[in-house]
Write a protein that holds these residues in place. Structure first.
Motif, PDB file in Angstrom:
ATOM      1  N   ALA A  87       0.830  -1.213   0.000  1.00  0.00           N
ATOM      2  CA  ALA A  87       0.000   0.000   0.000  1.00  0.00           C
ATOM      3  C   ALA A  87       0.864   1.262   0.000  1.00  0.00           C
ATOM      4  O   ALA A  87       0.556   2.247  -0.685  1.00  0.00           O
ATOM      5  CB  ALA A  87      -0.930  -0.013   1.205  1.00  0.00           C
ATOM      6  N   TYR A  88       1.951   1.223   0.758  1.00  0.00           N
ATOM      7  CA  TYR A  88       2.846   2.387   0.832  1.00  0.00           C
ATOM      8  C   TYR A  88       3.524   2.643  -0.512  1.00  0.00           C
ATOM      9  O   TYR A  88       3.551   3.783  -1.004  1.00  0.00           O
ATOM     10  CB  TYR A  88       3.895   2.165   1.912  1.00  0.00           C
ATOM     11  N   VAL A  89       4.062   1.576  -1.115  1.00  0.00           N
ATOM     12  CA  VAL A  89       4.752   1.742  -2.396  1.00  0.00           C
ATOM     13  C   VAL A  89       3.767   2.158  -3.480  1.00  0.00           C
ATOM     14  O   VAL A  89       4.069   3.007  -4.336  1.00  0.00           O
ATOM     15  CB  VAL A  89       5.474   0.428  -2.779  1.00  0.00           C
ATOM     16  N   ARG A  90       2.571   1.614  -3.457  1.00  0.00           N
ATOM     17  CA  ARG A  90       1.552   1.969  -4.445  1.00  0.00           C
ATOM     18  C   ARG A  90       1.197   3.452  -4.362  1.00  0.00           C
ATOM     19  O   ARG A  90       0.984   4.119  -5.386  1.00  0.00           O
ATOM     20  CB  ARG A  90       0.305   1.109  -4.240  1.00  0.00           C
ATOM     21  N   ALA A  91       1.155   3.964  -3.129  1.00  0.00           N
ATOM     22  CA  ALA A  91       0.763   5.370  -2.937  1.00  0.00           C
ATOM     23  C   ALA A  91       1.892   6.341  -3.261  1.00  0.00           C
ATOM     24  O   ALA A  91       1.629   7.496  -3.608  1.00  0.00           O
ATOM     25  CB  ALA A  91       0.299   5.567  -1.500  1.00  0.00           C
ATOM     26  N   THR A  92       3.122   5.900  -3.142  1.00  0.00           N
ATOM     27  CA  THR A  92       4.250   6.830  -3.276  1.00  0.00           C
ATOM     28  C   THR A  92       5.064   6.662  -4.552  1.00  0.00           C
ATOM     29  O   THR A  92       5.788   7.584  -4.941  1.00  0.00           O
ATOM     30  CB  THR A  92       5.204   6.675  -2.069  1.00  0.00           C
ATOM     31  N   LEU A  93       4.968   5.524  -5.217  1.00  0.00           N
ATOM     32  CA  LEU A  93       5.765   5.275  -6.418  1.00  0.00           C
ATOM     33  C   LEU A  93       4.830   5.249  -7.622  1.00  0.00           C
ATOM     34  O   LEU A  93       4.233   4.220  -7.946  1.00  0.00           O
ATOM     35  CB  LEU A  93       6.519   3.942  -6.279  1.00  0.00           C
ATOM     36  N   LYS A  94       4.704   6.384  -8.265  1.00  0.00           N
ATOM     37  CA  LYS A  94       3.770   6.499  -9.386  1.00  0.00           C
ATOM     38  C   LYS A  94       4.288   5.738 -10.604  1.00  0.00           C
ATOM     39  O   LYS A  94       5.474   5.604 -10.824  1.00  0.00           O
ATOM     40  CB  LYS A  94       3.556   7.972  -9.739  1.00  0.00           C
ATOM     41  N   GLY A  95       3.329   5.277 -11.413  1.00  0.00           N
ATOM     42  CA  GLY A  95       3.691   4.550 -12.615  1.00  0.00           C
ATOM     43  C   GLY A  95       4.173   3.144 -12.359  1.00  0.00           C
ATOM     44  O   GLY A  95       4.829   2.543 -13.217  1.00  0.00           O
ATOM     45  N   ALA A  96       3.881   2.615 -11.182  1.00  0.00           N
ATOM     46  CA  ALA A  96       4.288   1.249 -10.849  1.00  0.00           C
ATOM     47  C   ALA A  96       3.046   0.420 -10.529  1.00  0.00           C
ATOM     48  O   ALA A  96       2.132   0.887  -9.836  1.00  0.00           O
ATOM     49  CB  ALA A  96       5.240   1.248  -9.654  1.00  0.00           C
ATOM     50  N   ALA A  97       3.014  -0.793 -11.042  1.00  0.00           N
ATOM     51  CA  ALA A  97       1.930  -1.726 -10.723  1.00  0.00           C
ATOM     52  C   ALA A  97       2.409  -2.640  -9.601  1.00  0.00           C
ATOM     53  O   ALA A  97       3.469  -3.256  -9.706  1.00  0.00           O
ATOM     54  CB  ALA A  97       1.551  -2.539 -11.947  1.00  0.00           C
ATOM     55  N   ILE A  98       1.659  -2.697  -8.525  1.00  0.00           N
ATOM     56  CA  ILE A  98       2.017  -3.516  -7.370  1.00  0.00           C
ATOM     57  C   ILE A  98       1.093  -4.725  -7.345  1.00  0.00           C
ATOM     58  O   ILE A  98      -0.123  -4.580  -7.209  1.00  0.00           O
ATOM     59  CB  ILE A  98       1.891  -2.726  -6.056  1.00  0.00           C
ATOM     60  N   LEU A  99       1.671  -5.895  -7.462  1.00  0.00           N
ATOM     61  CA  LEU A  99       0.894  -7.123  -7.508  1.00  0.00           C
ATOM     62  C   LEU A  99       1.436  -8.135  -6.505  1.00  0.00           C
ATOM     63  O   LEU A  99       2.585  -8.040  -6.078  1.00  0.00           O
ATOM     64  CB  LEU A  99       0.944  -7.746  -8.911  1.00  0.00           C
ATOM     65  N   SER A 100       0.609  -9.081  -6.160  1.00  0.00           N
ATOM     66  CA  SER A 100       1.052 -10.223  -5.358  1.00  0.00           C
ATOM     67  C   SER A 100       0.250 -11.430  -5.803  1.00  0.00           C
ATOM     68  O   SER A 100      -0.799 -11.303  -6.443  1.00  0.00           O
ATOM     69  CB  SER A 100       0.837  -9.977  -3.861  1.00  0.00           C
ATOM     70  N   MET A 101       0.729 -12.597  -5.462  1.00  0.00           N
ATOM     71  CA  MET A 101       0.025 -13.806  -5.857  1.00  0.00           C
ATOM     72  C   MET A 101      -1.354 -13.866  -5.217  1.00  0.00           C
ATOM     73  O   MET A 101      -2.335 -14.293  -5.834  1.00  0.00           O
ATOM     74  CB  MET A 101       0.858 -15.034  -5.489  1.00  0.00           C
ATOM     75  N   SER A 102      -1.452 -13.390  -3.969  1.00  0.00           N
ATOM     76  CA  SER A 102      -2.750 -13.460  -3.289  1.00  0.00           C
ATOM     77  C   SER A 102      -3.743 -12.472  -3.883  1.00  0.00           C
ATOM     78  O   SER A 102      -4.924 -12.790  -4.043  1.00  0.00           O
ATOM     79  CB  SER A 102      -2.571 -13.201  -1.790  1.00  0.00           C
ATOM     80  N   SER A 103      -3.281 -11.269  -4.222  1.00  0.00           N
ATOM     81  CA  SER A 103      -4.208 -10.266  -4.758  1.00  0.00           C
ATOM     82  C   SER A 103      -4.738 -10.655  -6.123  1.00  0.00           C
ATOM     83  O   SER A 103      -5.845 -10.286  -6.502  1.00  0.00           O
ATOM     84  CB  SER A 103      -3.527  -8.896  -4.836  1.00  0.00           C
ATOM     85  N   VAL A 104      -3.946 -11.408  -6.882  1.00  0.00           N
ATOM     86  CA  VAL A 104      -4.366 -11.824  -8.216  1.00  0.00           C
ATOM     87  C   VAL A 104      -5.152 -13.135  -8.164  1.00  0.00           C
ATOM     88  O   VAL A 104      -6.210 -13.267  -8.790  1.00  0.00           O
ATOM     89  CB  VAL A 104      -3.142 -11.978  -9.147  1.00  0.00           C
ATOM     90  N   ALA A 105      -4.629 -14.122  -7.405  1.00  0.00           N
ATOM     91  CA  ALA A 105      -5.220 -15.460  -7.441  1.00  0.00           C
ATOM     92  C   ALA A 105      -6.471 -15.594  -6.579  1.00  0.00           C
ATOM     93  O   ALA A 105      -7.359 -16.392  -6.903  1.00  0.00           O
ATOM     94  CB  ALA A 105      -4.184 -16.495  -7.015  1.00  0.00           C
ATOM     95  N   ALA A 106      -6.563 -14.838  -5.471  1.00  0.00           N
ATOM     96  CA  ALA A 106      -7.721 -14.975  -4.576  1.00  0.00           C
ATOM     97  C   ALA A 106      -9.051 -14.723  -5.289  1.00  0.00           C
ATOM     98  O   ALA A 106      -9.991 -15.518  -5.142  1.00  0.00           O
ATOM     99  CB  ALA A 106      -7.568 -14.059  -3.365  1.00  0.00           C
ATOM    100  N   PRO A 107      -9.184 -13.637  -6.078  1.00  0.00           N
ATOM    101  CA  PRO A 107     -10.455 -13.447  -6.791  1.00  0.00           C
ATOM    102  C   PRO A 107     -10.763 -14.576  -7.773  1.00  0.00           C
ATOM    103  O   PRO A 107     -11.927 -14.945  -7.956  1.00  0.00           O
ATOM    104  CB  PRO A 107     -10.232 -12.111  -7.522  1.00  0.00           C
TER     105      PRO A 107
END
Length: 394
Positions: A87-107
């Motif tokens: 959440a911190y990197v997503r809010a402060t590092l623009k132009g970057a996609a932050i992903l994880s296996m849980s955020s993608v696979a859980a849905p």
């Protein structure tokens, strides 16, 4: 940067899967070292995007910051496991996609579960709650009598019976009066209405033996009672109580993936029981606060699945991070309910395809679906559109 190389850091299974998809999509791909100190401007020359897919959050963040400092406009796709850090990197590092296996696979896992369950809705679930509850079955270990306690009880019964007969004849008492006297002696009460003051010596010796037996038995009884109370308390804290719901979903695994799937299924009207082996997992309290039943136990044991009510469940979702464990759980659950809907997480795409082919369960390769998402973001940079922020980490 359109048409440039896509650089990938990550020598794990996910990194390999991302590379395969990028090459299949026609992109030029090159590998980066996972060592942040090896990342230089020369290494980034001609890059259209950088994919950081190693399993080390700290290393991925370091490499992202170095890459952004060296090439401020370079699109980044970053794998981050920790939700707060993501959440911190997503809010402060623009132009970057932050992903994880849980955020993608859980849905995906939640969607496959609901799809496999068919047209079941929240109203169907409410109707299921009105079904008459089956008779409660004790967990297997609770039906076993402790041999020490059983032996002590049988010994006491024998001593009381023999002493009652003895005092009936020796003191000339009625059987009930003799039993009353023996019982008050054993319980160390001694009202004094019947005494051995004028009784024969043999009666006094038997009386003293009864006092000793009574004291020993009471010590054993209190010890076992205290142990039973503490055991019941411990079981309650660990959720080791029979689930009597019907039509619920059992999740094996309470990590990031588990909490994501649980919340999505609960939003669709399903009641959730989570089995998690590690009681110090930070998500346990989050799951309980969300209203889910949590059992701290090993889901690879048949009695634990029975405790979770698998025989009356609508579905089981195996979400541990070990493919053999998930398959083991799926097979145990299938043995308890032949028509149970089973969804299984599998990192191996080969095992996922094999399980689906044999219809053992509906297997979802978390690596495959996550690699698809990473590759889609990276290819978007090569083909022109700007990267978009990924969904928040579950």
């Amino acid at each position: 940067m359109s048409g440039g190389r896509i650089l990938i850091s990550g020598s794990n299974r996910l990194g390999t899967a991302i590379e395969e998809r990028l090459r299949a999509g026609g992109a030029a791909v090159a590998r980066l070292s996972e060592d942040p100190s090896a990342l230089t401007a020369a290494a980034l020359e001609g890059a259209a995007a950088v994919v950081l897919a190693s399993g080390d959050d700290a290393g991925n963040v370091d490499m992202a910051l170095i890459a952004r400092r060296l090439c401020p406009d370079l699109p980044l796709v970053i794998r981050l496991f920790d939700p707060a850090l993501a959440a911190y990197v997503r809010a402060t590092l623009k132009g970057a996609a932050i992903l994880s296996m849980s955020s993608v696979a859980a849905p995906v896992l939640a969607r496959e579960t609901l799809r496999a369950l068919g047209t079941a809705t929240a109203s169907d679930e409410g109707a299921a709650r009105t079904v008459r509850r089956p008779r409660r079955r004790r967990a297997p270990w609770r039906g076993r009598l402790d041999r020490v306690l059983l032996g002590a009880a049988l010994t006491l019964a024998g001593v009381v019976t023999a002493a009652t007969v003895f005092f009936t004849k020796t003191l000339g008492l009625r059987m009930l009066d003799a039993f009353y006297f023996v019982w008050t002696t054993v319980m160390t009460i001694g009202y004094g209405d019947i005494t051995l003051h004028s009784a024969p010596d043999s009666a006094k010796v038997v009386g003293m033996v009864l006092m000793l037996v009574g004291a020993a038995f009471l010590a054993v009884l209190f010890a076992f009672f205290t142990s039973w109370v503490m055991s019941q308390r411990k079981d309650a804290l660990k959720g080791l109580m029979q689930v009597r719901w019907k039509g619920h979903v059992v999740l094996a695994g309470g990590g990031h993936m588990g909490i994501g799937v649980a919340d999505l299924l609960a939003a669709a009207g399903r009641r959730i029981v989570v089995i998690e082996r590690e009681e110090d997992r930070p998500h346990i309290e989050m799951l309980r606060a969300a209203g889910h039943r949590v059992i701290i136990a090993d889901a690879t044991k048949a009695e634990i699945l029975e405790l979770a009510g698998v025989k009356r469940a609508a579905a089981l979702v195996a979400l541990t991070d070990a493919d053999p464990t998930n398959l083991h759980i799926a097979l145990l659950a299938r043995a308890q309910q032949a028509d149970l809907t089973i969804i299984m997480r599998a990192e191996s795409a080969e095992l996922s395809a094999y399980v689906n082919e044999h219809k053992t369960a509906v297997a979802v390769s978390s690596v495959a679906v996550t690699a698809d998402e990473f590759a889609a973001h990276a290819l978007a940079a090569v083909r022109g559109p700007r990267l978009v922020d990924a969904a928040a980490d579950a």
